[in-house]
Motif scaffolding. Structure first.
Motif, short mmCIF file in Angstrom:
data_model
loop_
_atom_site.label_atom_id
_atom_site.label_comp_id
_atom_site.label_asym_id
_atom_site.label_seq_id
_atom_site.Cartn_x
_atom_site.Cartn_y
_atom_site.Cartn_z
N LEU A 103 0.83 -1.20 0.00
CA LEU A 103 0.00 0.00 0.00
C LEU A 103 0.86 1.25 0.00
CD1 LEU A 103 -2.71 1.60 0.59
CD2 LEU A 103 -2.22 1.18 3.02
N ASN A 104 0.49 2.22 -0.84
CA ASN A 104 1.10 3.55 -0.77
C ASN A 104 0.03 4.60 -0.57
OD1 ASN A 104 3.25 5.61 -1.16
ND2 ASN A 104 1.95 6.17 -2.89
N ILE A 105 0.21 5.46 0.44
CA ILE A 105 -0.66 6.61 0.62
C ILE A 105 0.15 7.90 0.71
CG2 ILE A 105 -2.53 5.29 1.70
CD1 ILE A 105 -1.66 6.43 4.39
N GLY A 106 1.44 7.83 0.35
CA GLY A 106 2.29 9.02 0.34
C GLY A 106 2.32 9.65 -1.04
N LYS A 107 2.41 10.97 -1.09
CA LYS A 107 2.50 11.68 -2.36
C LYS A 107 3.91 11.54 -2.94
CE LYS A 107 -0.94 15.22 -1.22
NZ LYS A 107 -1.19 16.69 -1.07
N LEU A 108 3.99 11.36 -4.26
CA LEU A 108 5.27 11.33 -4.97
C LEU A 108 5.32 12.57 -5.85
CD1 LEU A 108 5.09 8.41 -3.92
CD2 LEU A 108 6.19 7.67 -6.04
N LEU A 109 6.14 13.54 -5.44
CA LEU A 109 6.10 14.87 -6.01
C LEU A 109 7.34 15.20 -6.82
CD1 LEU A 109 4.88 16.64 -2.74
CD2 LEU A 109 3.46 15.81 -4.61
N ASN A 110 7.16 16.03 -7.84
CA ASN A 110 8.26 16.64 -8.59
C ASN A 110 9.12 15.65 -9.36
OD1 ASN A 110 7.44 19.11 -7.52
ND2 ASN A 110 8.85 18.95 -5.79
N GLY A 111 8.68 14.42 -9.50
CA GLY A 111 9.45 13.46 -10.28
C GLY A 111 9.37 13.76 -11.77
N THR A 112 10.41 13.37 -12.49
CA THR A 112 10.48 13.70 -13.91
C THR A 112 10.34 12.49 -14.83
OG1 THR A 112 12.90 13.52 -13.85
CG2 THR A 112 11.94 15.69 -13.46
N GLU A 113 10.63 11.28 -14.33
CA GLU A 113 10.65 10.11 -15.21
C GLU A 113 10.53 8.83 -14.39
OE1 GLU A 113 13.63 8.12 -18.61
OE2 GLU A 113 14.18 9.98 -17.57
N ASN A 114 9.69 7.89 -14.84
CA ASN A 114 9.54 6.60 -14.18
C ASN A 114 9.14 6.75 -12.71
OD1 ASN A 114 10.46 5.38 -16.61
ND2 ASN A 114 12.59 5.55 -15.93
N ILE A 115 7.96 7.33 -12.50
CA ILE A 115 7.43 7.54 -11.16
C ILE A 115 6.17 6.69 -11.01
CG2 ILE A 115 6.69 9.25 -9.47
CD1 ILE A 115 9.50 9.76 -10.63
N GLY A 116 6.10 5.88 -9.95
CA GLY A 116 4.93 5.02 -9.75
C GLY A 116 4.52 4.92 -8.30
N GLY A 117 3.25 4.74 -8.06
CA GLY A 117 2.76 4.64 -6.69
C GLY A 117 3.34 3.47 -5.93
N ILE A 118 3.64 2.38 -6.62
CA ILE A 118 4.25 1.21 -5.98
C ILE A 118 5.70 1.03 -6.43
CG2 ILE A 118 4.07 -1.28 -5.58
CD1 ILE A 118 1.80 0.34 -4.32
N VAL A 119 5.93 1.00 -7.74
CA VAL A 119 7.29 0.83 -8.30
C VAL A 119 7.55 1.92 -9.33
CG1 VAL A 119 8.82 -0.69 -9.62
CG2 VAL A 119 7.25 -1.67 -7.94
N GLY A 120 8.74 2.50 -9.29
CA GLY A 120 9.10 3.52 -10.27
C GLY A 120 9.50 2.91 -11.60
N LEU A 121 10.67 2.31 -11.67
CA LEU A 121 11.17 1.68 -12.89
C LEU A 121 11.38 0.19 -12.66
CD1 LEU A 121 12.37 1.70 -15.77
CD2 LEU A 121 14.58 2.24 -14.74
N ASP A 122 10.73 -0.62 -13.49
CA ASP A 122 10.96 -2.07 -13.48
C ASP A 122 11.82 -2.42 -14.67
OD1 ASP A 122 10.81 -4.87 -13.29
OD2 ASP A 122 9.03 -4.89 -14.59
N ALA A 123 13.10 -2.76 -14.40
CA ALA A 123 14.02 -3.17 -15.45
C ALA A 123 14.43 -4.62 -15.26
CB ALA A 123 15.25 -2.26 -15.45
N GLY A 124 13.62 -5.37 -14.49
CA GLY A 124 13.90 -6.77 -14.24
C GLY A 124 12.70 -7.61 -14.65
N CYS A 125 12.33 -8.53 -13.76
CA CYS A 125 11.14 -9.36 -13.97
C CYS A 125 10.27 -9.23 -12.73
CB CYS A 125 11.53 -10.81 -14.21
SG CYS A 125 10.12 -11.90 -14.51
N LEU A 126 9.18 -8.50 -12.86
CA LEU A 126 8.34 -8.14 -11.72
C LEU A 126 6.96 -8.78 -11.84
CD1 LEU A 126 7.46 -6.28 -9.30
CD2 LEU A 126 6.96 -4.53 -11.01
N THR A 127 6.51 -9.40 -10.76
CA THR A 127 5.13 -9.84 -10.64
C THR A 127 4.52 -9.09 -9.46
OG1 THR A 127 5.64 -12.05 -11.48
CG2 THR A 127 3.58 -11.78 -10.27
#
Length: 222
Positions: A103-127
């Motif tokens: 769960l995420n209830i925090g704000k993610l502010l001012n990001g410029t690239e690959n910003i996500g509520g749970i995961v920002g950048l997935d460059a692997g193998c994610l389930t």
């Protein structure tokens, strides 16, 4: 394997470097894999202009091949100010990981690239299954960028976001397209047939992740 279990942070973090997390900056599996269970961050994180920033872990590396990291029952309520590759739970993933009941209830502010509520950048193998974002995201409600070999199922976003792919989202709270659902179509038991028994349904509320239903943060989100 590498294990983090039940860790909590309530202090604010100000950093001038990459690889910053509320619980751990960088994490990698060792022999036997790795697990991050029931960890919570409730402090704000400020790492303006930097990368690989996460509410729980900033960067998951792939130093050991063919190992799996499981991440279960984690919560972030801290607001995060960063540059890129930032997530409410994980900032940047390069390994094979399974995320569930987070769960995420925090704000993610001012990001410029690959910003996500749970995961920002997935460059692997994610389930990722049974994840919930309830706050404003300067990117995607659940995952900023999802690798083509990865999957995201049974996830909910009710926070404002610029995109909200790979999840069920409230288009009245997050008016970014026509594929979302009305608030009335998400409350009570409306989603029970699609989300199943891993969620708890209460009249007049959004579904709650069953594993987190006793958490005050989950109740606030719903």
């Amino acid at each position: 394997g590498t294990i983090m279990d039940g860790c909590k942070n309530y202090g604010d973090i100000t950093a001038k470097a990459d690889n910053v997390g509320g619980i751990c900056g960088s994490f990698a599996a060792t022999a036997g894999g790795g697990s991050i269970n029931n960890c919570e961050n409730h402090g704000d994180i400020e790492s303006t202009g930097k990368t690989k920033i996460g509410g729980i872990v900033g960067y998951i590396d792939d130093v050991k091949s063919n190992l799996v990291i499981s991440i279960n029952g984690c919560i972030n309520s801290g607001n995060i100010t960063s540059g890129k590759n930032t997530g409410g739970i994980i900032g940047h993933n390069k390994d094979t990981i399974n995320i569930s009941n987070c769960l995420n209830i925090g704000k993610l502010l001012n990001g410029t690239e690959n910003i996500g509520g749970i995961v920002g950048l997935d460059a692997g193998c994610l389930t990722i299954t049974n994840a919930f974002n309830a706050s404003e995201i300067a990117g995607n409600g659940i995952i900023g960028t999802l690798n083509t070999i990865s999957t995201c199922t049974n996830c909910i976003n009710i926070g404002q976001a610029t995109t909200s792919n790979n999840c069920t989202y409230d288009k009245q709270m997050c008016p970014i397209g026509s594929s979302g659902k009305l608030t009335s179509e998400m409350l009570g038991t409306e989603l029970q047939s699609s989300l199943g028994s891993d969620w708890t349904y209460t009249e007049g509320m959004y579904p709650m992740i069953t594993a987190l239903k006793e958490s005050d943060y989950m109740k606030v989100a719903a």
